[in-house]
Design a protein around this motif. Structure first.
Motif, mmCIF file in Angstrom:
data_model
loop_
_atom_site.group_PDB
_atom_site.id
_atom_site.type_symbol
_atom_site.label_atom_id
_atom_site.label_comp_id
_atom_site.label_asym_id
_atom_site.label_seq_id
_atom_site.Cartn_x
_atom_site.Cartn_y
_atom_site.Cartn_z
ATOM 1 N N ALA A 148 0.828 -1.203 0.000
ATOM 2 C CA ALA A 148 0.000 0.000 0.000
ATOM 3 C C ALA A 148 0.867 1.259 0.000
ATOM 4 O O ALA A 148 0.582 2.227 -0.713
ATOM 5 C CB ALA A 148 -0.927 -0.015 1.219
ATOM 6 N N GLY A 149 1.954 1.256 0.780
ATOM 7 C CA GLY A 149 2.849 2.409 0.806
ATOM 8 C C GLY A 149 3.536 2.639 -0.524
ATOM 9 O O GLY A 149 3.704 3.784 -0.968
ATOM 10 N N VAL A 150 3.951 1.555 -1.189
ATOM 11 C CA VAL A 150 4.617 1.684 -2.483
ATOM 12 C C VAL A 150 3.654 2.260 -3.511
ATOM 13 O O VAL A 150 4.040 3.108 -4.343
ATOM 14 C CB VAL A 150 5.166 0.328 -2.946
ATOM 15 N N LEU B 3 11.853 5.177 -2.054
ATOM 16 C CA LEU B 3 11.283 3.965 -2.623
ATOM 17 C C LEU B 3 12.208 2.771 -2.405
ATOM 18 O O LEU B 3 11.754 1.660 -2.122
ATOM 19 C CB LEU B 3 11.025 4.178 -4.117
ATOM 20 N N ALA B 4 13.505 2.992 -2.518
ATOM 21 C CA ALA B 4 14.463 1.911 -2.259
ATOM 22 C C ALA B 4 14.360 1.431 -0.819
ATOM 23 O O ALA B 4 14.416 0.228 -0.538
ATOM 24 C CB ALA B 4 15.880 2.386 -2.571
ATOM 25 N N ASP C 46 2.311 6.724 -7.151
ATOM 26 C CA ASP C 46 1.397 7.764 -7.609
ATOM 27 C C ASP C 46 2.010 9.147 -7.412
ATOM 28 O O ASP C 46 1.873 10.033 -8.272
ATOM 29 C CB ASP C 46 0.065 7.663 -6.858
ATOM 30 N N ARG C 47 2.703 9.329 -6.292
ATOM 31 C CA ARG C 47 3.330 10.631 -6.034
ATOM 32 C C ARG C 47 4.454 10.897 -7.034
ATOM 33 O O ARG C 47 4.609 12.024 -7.532
ATOM 34 C CB ARG C 47 3.868 10.658 -4.607
ATOM 35 N N ILE C 48 5.251 9.859 -7.344
ATOM 36 C CA ILE C 48 6.343 10.032 -8.311
ATOM 37 C C ILE C 48 5.788 10.383 -9.689
ATOM 38 O O ILE C 48 6.312 11.268 -10.383
ATOM 39 C CB ILE C 48 7.190 8.751 -8.374
ATOM 40 N N GLY C 49 4.722 9.701 -10.095
ATOM 41 C CA GLY C 49 4.108 10.037 -11.382
ATOM 42 C C GLY C 49 3.628 11.471 -11.406
ATOM 43 O O GLY C 49 3.791 12.185 -12.402
ATOM 44 N N GLY C 50 3.048 11.909 -10.315
ATOM 45 C CA GLY C 50 2.619 13.303 -10.240
ATOM 46 C C GLY C 50 3.787 14.266 -10.308
ATOM 47 O O GLY C 50 3.690 15.341 -10.929
#
Length: 856
Positions: free
Chosen positions: A400-402, A614-615, A407-411
């Motif tokens: 769920a966190g990933v 993310l890592a 989504d945040r990175i895409g934004g």
């Protein structure tokens, strides 16, 4: 210009963020993580992603020119220029002149030795042009002087001005030679005029074609500006492809990661469970074998007693038959005695009453089978096969966190791309192109008017030559037609005299026009020839770019000119030639301008697409398998009880010994057959019939009792052998099974962390591989497909076509043709003056008394 800056910033996707040095531990996180994981087992191959095709731009400009028939003339001119100037392009000389002089050298500085050397090298290179230019200048100066002197001289009745023709014996040959020579000269002059006129007309035609090149180049630049935003949006949108694939694998983390962990552990776990399951099957087989042994043993014991009774009765009855008085007969007694001697063979061989009973072992096994060991083992299978579910449950929060982070990175990627007013900048660029095109088109009328004036001027210059040629041809025509061999020089006809006057008129106009036309030819020759040799040829073979790209050519502190102009950074290894080649091959502007040296797209994508946060989330994935139980205690107890069931204590040797014996001491069928054969030897009568009856009874005993006993003995033998094989070293087998189960459970509980970490790393590498595919695809697309800069090279090629192929080649062909005409005017003048003597009416003539006259 601001739009250029916005375009470059857009194409790099990183702006100032990517040009900064990356913090420790962030730059190359993706590659570093990959390299670290390679120290372990090689990960499975990453599924290739399909990012589709970047919307491509179709450019309309075809920067190629085929001159057609004019190409032959162009090649002739090029060959002439090569003869005039065979030296190679003086790249080093030009570079030295630019670097040392910079165009600001004072007069006294030319006296320095190094500058004198440069000057001499320049003179040596221009030697051909200097010689030809000097000849043209000499022609320009001498022709008016010679013409003036010639006119004055003729006015004084010299230089052929005296109207008197002397008699010569070869006058006809001379006149014919002069006539033919002047005709040939005039023809070559006409060819030169045609060459020059074709070149003059070609300029006008190609100027019209220039509009097409301007329009297509402008259209391509607009296409470039309009397609680039869509291509950038497509790149940013394709992040969703990688993200969706990662999300899909995260949603299936149980089957994917759990399946990999399961596949690695099953090499140790599954054999132990399979062995236990086979042991459960062995318990069932043992029960069946014991039941078969017990049943066969009961059958054999009962059948043996009954068989012994039947054989005993048959033996007593046969003995009574042999007691018949008929057996006392001397001939029969021998046969009866023989039969009597075999009566002891009618008896059973095996004794099954002494074999031990297996009921106790069977009872023990029956009690064990009340515990469903197979079901217990299947629970172990299920517990181990439930690893994917355990993985999914334990990583639920991480997944769920990933998802939130992705989504945040895409934004962030979309927002970063929208930080730059790309559409507005490119819209301004399009407006700039439209305005520029309108300004260029506004000059078309003036260009056409100027070209018309140029065309008129060139035609006028050619008409001067044509006028001279016309005088020559008309003079030849009138002179040849009006010439009369019988007429004396003073009596020549009007037509002949007109021809001679026309020839002299051509001479006069030659002196009037030739020097002025030579001034035009010499100017065009010096300018056009040097432009061809110093600009067009090096531009065609790209040597001109090498001069521009020479380090420090513009300033001692400026290594490269182009990056200093574009980025104010002269140390970037970016050259005009390299940019042209990249654009000519239709690479993207990112590759052509080597923007990676300023804006590292890899660094930006590594820190954005796969950042440290993310890592860390991926590295926090931990899976615990302590809850996995392969064999419950009840199953263990059942295996131990099976080992202690007493099955291994059975005396298999005794069973097999009895089972391998024959049922009777003799084969009853053979005994009955022998008995019938001996009965046939007796005389017919009651004794023979009685013995045959006993043989029939023995056969019936064999059929009813011996055959079933044989079958029961075979079944007993098979069951005993099967049981012996099954329970061979039974305690050791059970101990090995339990040891394997314990080792597998210990591996899962205590030592599986290494396997789990290894497979987790492989799983993370797979997810990272999707991002690496995306970053590689973005970089390759930026280099080859986004903002393809073919229009830039097309502009350079179009300028070369217009400037060199359309204009310079045509101008050079014009002066080449016109210059040839002017050179041929010299023999034309001489021949016309010589030939006019034969056509003009003379004032005086030679008179001979002997009457032998030959006026020619």
């Amino acid at each position: 210009m601001h739009w250029i800056s916005w375009c470059l910033l857009l194409l790099c996707w990183g702006g100032s963020r990517c040009s900064d040095p990356p913090p420790d531990g962030q730059d190359g996180e993706l590659d570093g993580y990959q390299a670290d994981s390679h120290t372990k087992r090689s990960p499975p191959p990453v599924e290739p992603l399909d990012f589709g095709f970047v919307p491509s731009a179709v450019y309309a400009t075809h920067a190629y020119y085929e001159p057609g028939a004019m190409g032959i003339l162009f090649h002739v001119v090029h060959a002439f220029l090569y003869v005039v100037q065979p030296n190679p392009f003086p790249k080093d000389l030009i570079v030295r002149v630019i670097q040392e002089n910079k165009g600001r050298m004072k007069l006294e500085e030319w006296r320095k030795p190094e500058n004198i050397v440069l000057l001499l090298q320049g003179v040596y290179y221009e030697a051909g042009f200097l010689v030809c230019g000097s000849l043209g200048l000499l022609f320009l100066v001498l022709v008016p002087i010679v013409g003036t002197c010639f006119c004055v001289c003729r006015c004084c009745d010299n230089c052929g001005g005296e109207m008197h023709q002397r008699q010569r014996k070869n006058a006809d040959c001379q006149r014919g030679f002069f006539t033919a020579s002047l005709i040939v000269t005039s023809i070559f002059i006409i060819l030169g005029v045609l060459f020059a006129y074709a070149a003059n007309h070609n300029i006008s035609n190609q100027i019209k074609s220039t509009r097409r090149l301007v329009n297509t180049n402008m259209r391509d630049l607009k296409t470039f500006a309009n397609n680039t935003p869509a291509q950038i949006d497509y790149l940013t949108a394709q992040y969703t492809t990688a993200k969706n694939k990662v999300l899909s694998d995260l949603d299936n983390i149980g089957p994917v990661l759990g399946g990999r962990i399961h596949s690695q552990l099953e090499r140790e776990v599954m054999p132990s469970l399979d062995t236990a399951l086979r042991m459960a099957g062995a318990m069932r087989e043992t029960k069946e074998a014991l039941e078969s042994i017990g049943s066969s043993l009961d059958t054999l014991q009962e059948g043996t007693v009954r068989l012994q009774l039947s054989l005993s009765n048959e033996r007593a009855s046969l003995s009574n038959t042999l007691s018949d008085p008929a057996c006392t007969n001397g001939a029969v007694s021998h046969t009866c005695n023989t039969i009597r001697s075999t009566l002891g063979q009618l008896g059973s061989s095996a004794d099954f009453s002494t074999l031990p009973d297996v009921s106790r072992q069977l009872m023990n096994v029956d009690a064990l089978l009340k515990t469903d060991l197979s079901n217990i083992i299947q629970k172990g299978y299920s517990s181990f096969n439930d690893t994917p579910r355990l993985v999914k449950e334990q990583t639920k929060n991480i997944v769920a966190g990933v998802k939130v982070m992705l989504d945040r990175i895409g934004g962030e990627i979309v927002d970063f791309a929208k930080m730059f007013p790309v559409e507005a900048s490119l819209a301004n660029f399009t407006i700039f192109l439209n305005q520029g095109q309108q300004q260029i088109e506004s000059y078309y009328a003036q260009i056409d008017q100027l070209d018309f004036y140029r065309w008129i001027g060139c035609v006028a210059a050619l008409c001067m030559v044509v006028l001279i040629v016309c005088f020559n041809l008309l003079g030849l025509l009138c002179g040849s037609c009006g010439y009369d061999k019988q007429a004396t020089p003073t009596n020549r006809g009007c037509l002949s005299n007109t021809g001679g006057n026309l020839l002299m008129a051509g001479v006069g106009f030659s002196f009037l026009f030739a020097w002025a036309l030579m001034a035009v030819v010499s100017s065009l020759f010096v300018v056009g020839g040097n432009v061809e040799k110093l600009i067009c040829e090096p531009l065609a073979n790209r040597q001109l770019f090498q001069i521009i790209d020479t380090p420090y050519i513009m300033h001692p502190g400026m290594k490269n000119f182009l990056p200093n102009m574009l980025f104010q950074n002269p140390n970037i290894d970016l050259t005009v030639g390299g940019m042209y080649r990249a654009c000519h091959e239709n690479y993207g502007l990112y590759h052509a301008l080597q923007l990676e040296t300023m804006f590292n797209i890899n660094s930006f994508l590594n820190r954005t697409v796969y950042n440290k946060d993310l890592a860390n989330v991926f590295e926090s994935i931990h899976v615990q398998l302590q809850d996995v139980s392969l064999l419950e205690q009840e199953g263990r107890d059942a295996l131990i009880s099976f080992a202690n069931s007493g099955v291994g204590e059975i005396d298999f040797t005794a069973y097999l010994t009895e089972a391998n014996k024959a049922v009777t001491l003799v084969d009853l069928l053979s005994f009955a057959t022998d008995l019938e054969a001996q009965a046939d030897q007796l005389p017919r009568g009651a004794l023979e019939n009685a013995l045959k009856g006993h043989a029939s009874s023995i056969r019936q005993i064999n059929k009813d009792q011996v055959v079933p006993l044989q079958q029961a003995m075979n079944s007993l033998s098979q069951s005993v052998r099967l049981l012996q094989k099954t329970v061979s070293d039974l305690p050791v087998q059970v101990t090995n099974v339990l040891s394997a189960i314990d080792a597998a459970e210990y591996l899962i509980t205590n030592n599986a962390s290494h396997v789990i970490k290894q497979e987790t790393n492989g799983y993370m590498q797979m997810l990272v591989g999707y991002f690496r595919q995306y970053t590689k695809w973005v970089k390759s697309s930026l280099s080859a497909e986004v903002a393809q800069c073919k229009p830039i090279s097309n502009i350079v090629d179009s300028m070369e076509i217009v400037g060199c192929s359309f204009i310079v080649d045509s101008v050079n062909t014009f002066w080449f043709g016109l210059g040839g005409c002017l050179v041929l005017l010299i023999p034309s003048i001489i021949l016309s003056v010589k030939l006019s003597k034969y056509y003009r009416r003379m004032d005086t003539e030679d008179v001979f008394d002997d009457g032998q006259e030959n006026w020619n």
